[in-house]
Design an enzyme around this catalytic site. Structure first.
Site, mmCIF file in Angstrom:
data_model
loop_
_atom_site.group_PDB
_atom_site.id
_atom_site.type_symbol
_atom_site.label_atom_id
_atom_site.label_comp_id
_atom_site.label_asym_id
_atom_site.label_seq_id
_atom_site.Cartn_x
_atom_site.Cartn_y
_atom_site.Cartn_z
ATOM 1 N N LYS A 81 1.231 -1.682 -13.597
ATOM 2 C CA LYS A 81 1.018 -0.160 -13.680
ATOM 3 C C LYS A 81 1.675 0.427 -12.489
ATOM 4 C CE LYS A 81 -2.956 1.431 -11.673
ATOM 5 N NZ LYS A 81 -4.086 2.130 -11.302
ATOM 6 N N ASP A 100 2.013 -8.382 -11.849
ATOM 7 C CA ASP A 100 1.858 -6.992 -11.602
ATOM 8 C C ASP A 100 3.092 -6.317 -11.057
ATOM 9 O OD1 ASP A 100 -0.609 -6.906 -12.522
ATOM 10 O OD2 ASP A 100 -1.757 -6.909 -10.438
ATOM 11 N N MET A 116 -3.435 3.641 -1.335
ATOM 12 C CA MET A 116 -3.431 4.604 -2.735
ATOM 13 C C MET A 116 -3.849 6.036 -2.123
ATOM 14 S SD MET A 116 -5.219 1.834 -5.410
ATOM 15 C CE MET A 116 -6.234 1.327 -4.063
HETATM 16 C C1 SAM Z 1 -3.884 -1.376 -6.159
HETATM 17 S S1 SAM Z 1 -3.900 -1.342 -4.436
HETATM 18 C C2 SAM Z 1 -3.629 -3.069 -4.164
HETATM 19 C C3 SAM Z 1 -3.574 -3.705 -3.009
HETATM 20 C C4 SAM Z 1 -3.093 -5.143 -2.771
HETATM 21 N N1 SAM Z 1 -4.046 -5.928 -3.457
HETATM 22 C C5 SAM Z 1 -3.261 -5.558 -1.427
HETATM 23 O O1 SAM Z 1 -3.854 -6.448 -0.889
HETATM 24 O O2 SAM Z 1 -2.235 -5.203 -0.627
HETATM 25 C C6 SAM Z 1 -1.895 -0.907 -4.277
HETATM 26 C C7 SAM Z 1 -1.817 -0.187 -2.952
HETATM 27 O O3 SAM Z 1 -1.640 -0.940 -1.918
HETATM 28 C C8 SAM Z 1 -0.787 -0.494 -1.149
HETATM 29 N N2 SAM Z 1 0.551 -1.425 -0.890
HETATM 30 C C9 SAM Z 1 0.639 -2.528 -1.544
HETATM 31 N N3 SAM Z 1 1.665 -3.050 -0.998
HETATM 32 C C10 SAM Z 1 2.329 -2.337 -0.223
HETATM 33 C C11 SAM Z 1 3.640 -2.251 0.682
HETATM 34 N N4 SAM Z 1 4.312 -3.257 0.607
HETATM 35 N N5 SAM Z 1 3.814 -1.428 1.248
HETATM 36 C C12 SAM Z 1 2.913 -0.174 1.483
HETATM 37 N N6 SAM Z 1 1.846 -0.151 0.803
HETATM 38 C C13 SAM Z 1 1.578 -1.188 -0.185
HETATM 39 C C14 SAM Z 1 -0.277 1.020 -1.579
HETATM 40 O O4 SAM Z 1 -1.112 1.885 -0.905
HETATM 41 C C15 SAM Z 1 -0.597 0.675 -3.060
HETATM 42 O O5 SAM Z 1 -0.684 2.082 -3.823
#
Ligand code: SAM
Length: 269
Positions: free
Chosen positions: A69, A47, A182
């Site tokens: 995405k 991803d 998100m």
């Molecule tokens: C589709 S979700 C997936 C979350 C992921 N499965 C997790 O456990 O972290 C994606 C969202 O996670 C958050 N996110 C993921 N990695 C991040 C990071 N390194 N810093 C800040 N926000 C993050 C953001 O809000 C992003 O839009």
């Protein structure tokens, strides 16, 4: 050689999918089990939020496919990804599905697992370090703290219908730590839900690219956070953390020490 003909070995590997959580972005924040899965992969589907340094663990012979995405632009639809996972498992053997954070936290890992199982493919799950906890932790902000916060909510800022989750409104009425994924583009809407509850002074912070070299953050209160994020041009991917635990952030602590020092100096003068 058998009956004058070459016998070709066709023994196929058992089709298998391993869902691996890659952690929040720092390549070192993956589990050993996740690394072992990558090292034995025949195919990797990864991803957008995955650190591509992790692909160095994958054998040279393995197929690597980006299916991510960003900003609502999909390389593949979810249904296509589900089918690819199964097709590659039957064709090549071990498919690793590498996802940002943890595969089951807003990661659609469960959908992929259910689809593959239905079609007879064995699935293993390797949990990952989710951004929902680790991004705050890396800022020295715990999601719970004795005497400060007894629970935390992890909520999406973008539901299937593209709306804020109703749960944010409910969480704003609680004393819980509220962690919103998100939700960066809806920060003002989120702020309004807290303002409605009279929570102007509640500490809040926004972190973009947590754990990565390009990590950026702003720390303030519900009152100030939107302006601060705008000024600092904080964008996606980002996480919003709201609640009294944010007061434990070093910036708040330093500010409190400074205020105390000034009071003591004034009293001594
Ligand atoms: C589709 S979700 C997936 C979350 C992921 N499965 C997790 O456990 O972290 C994606 C969202 O996670 C958050 N996110 C993921 N990695 C991040 C990071 N390194 N810093 C800040 N926000 C993050 C953001 O809000 C992003 O839009």
């Amino acid at each position: 050689m058998e009956n004058g003909k070459w016998k070709i070995k066709t023994a196929k590997k058992l089709p298998k999918i391993t869902l691996v959580g890659a952690g929040p972005g720092d390549a070192d924040l993956i589990t050993r089990k996740g690394i072992k899965a990558l090292q034995s992969a025949d195919v990797v589907l990864y991803d957008a939020l995955v650190n591509i340094e992790l692909l160095e663990e994958v054998p040279d012979t393995a197929i690597k496919i980006y299916v991510g995405k960003r900003a609502n632009k999909h390389a593949f639809k979810q249904e296509e990804i589900n089918k690819m996972l199964v097709a590659y498992a039957y064709k090549h053997g071990h498919v690793v599905r590498l996802k940002g954070g943890d595969a089951f936290v807003f990661g659609r890992g469960q959908e992929e697992m259910a689809f593959a199982k239905q079609l007879g493919v064995q699935v293993e799950v390797v949990p990952g370090i989710s951004s929902c906890i680790s991004v705050a932790e890396l800022q020295h902000v715990p999601v719970t703290a004795r005497g400060v916060s007894e629970s935390f909510w992890v909520i999406t800022g973008t539901t299937r219908a593209g709306q804020l989750s109703r749960d944010i409104e409910l969480a704003a009425q609680s004393t819980a730590t509220v962690i919103i994924l998100m939700g960066i583009r809806k920060l003002e809407e989120i702020r309004q839900l807290f303002i409605k509850e009279g929570r102007f002074d509640t500490p809040a912070m926004v972190v973009q690219n947590g754990s990565r070299v390009n990590e950026r953050k702003v720390v303030g209160t519900i009152d100030t956070i939107v302006e601060q994020a705008r000024e600092a041009t904080i964008g996606t991917p980002g996480i919003i953390i709201i609640g009294d635990v944010v007061r434990l952030h070093p910036e708040f602590v330093e500010q409190a020490i400074e205020e105390q020092t000034q009071i003591i100096q004034r009293q001594a003068a």
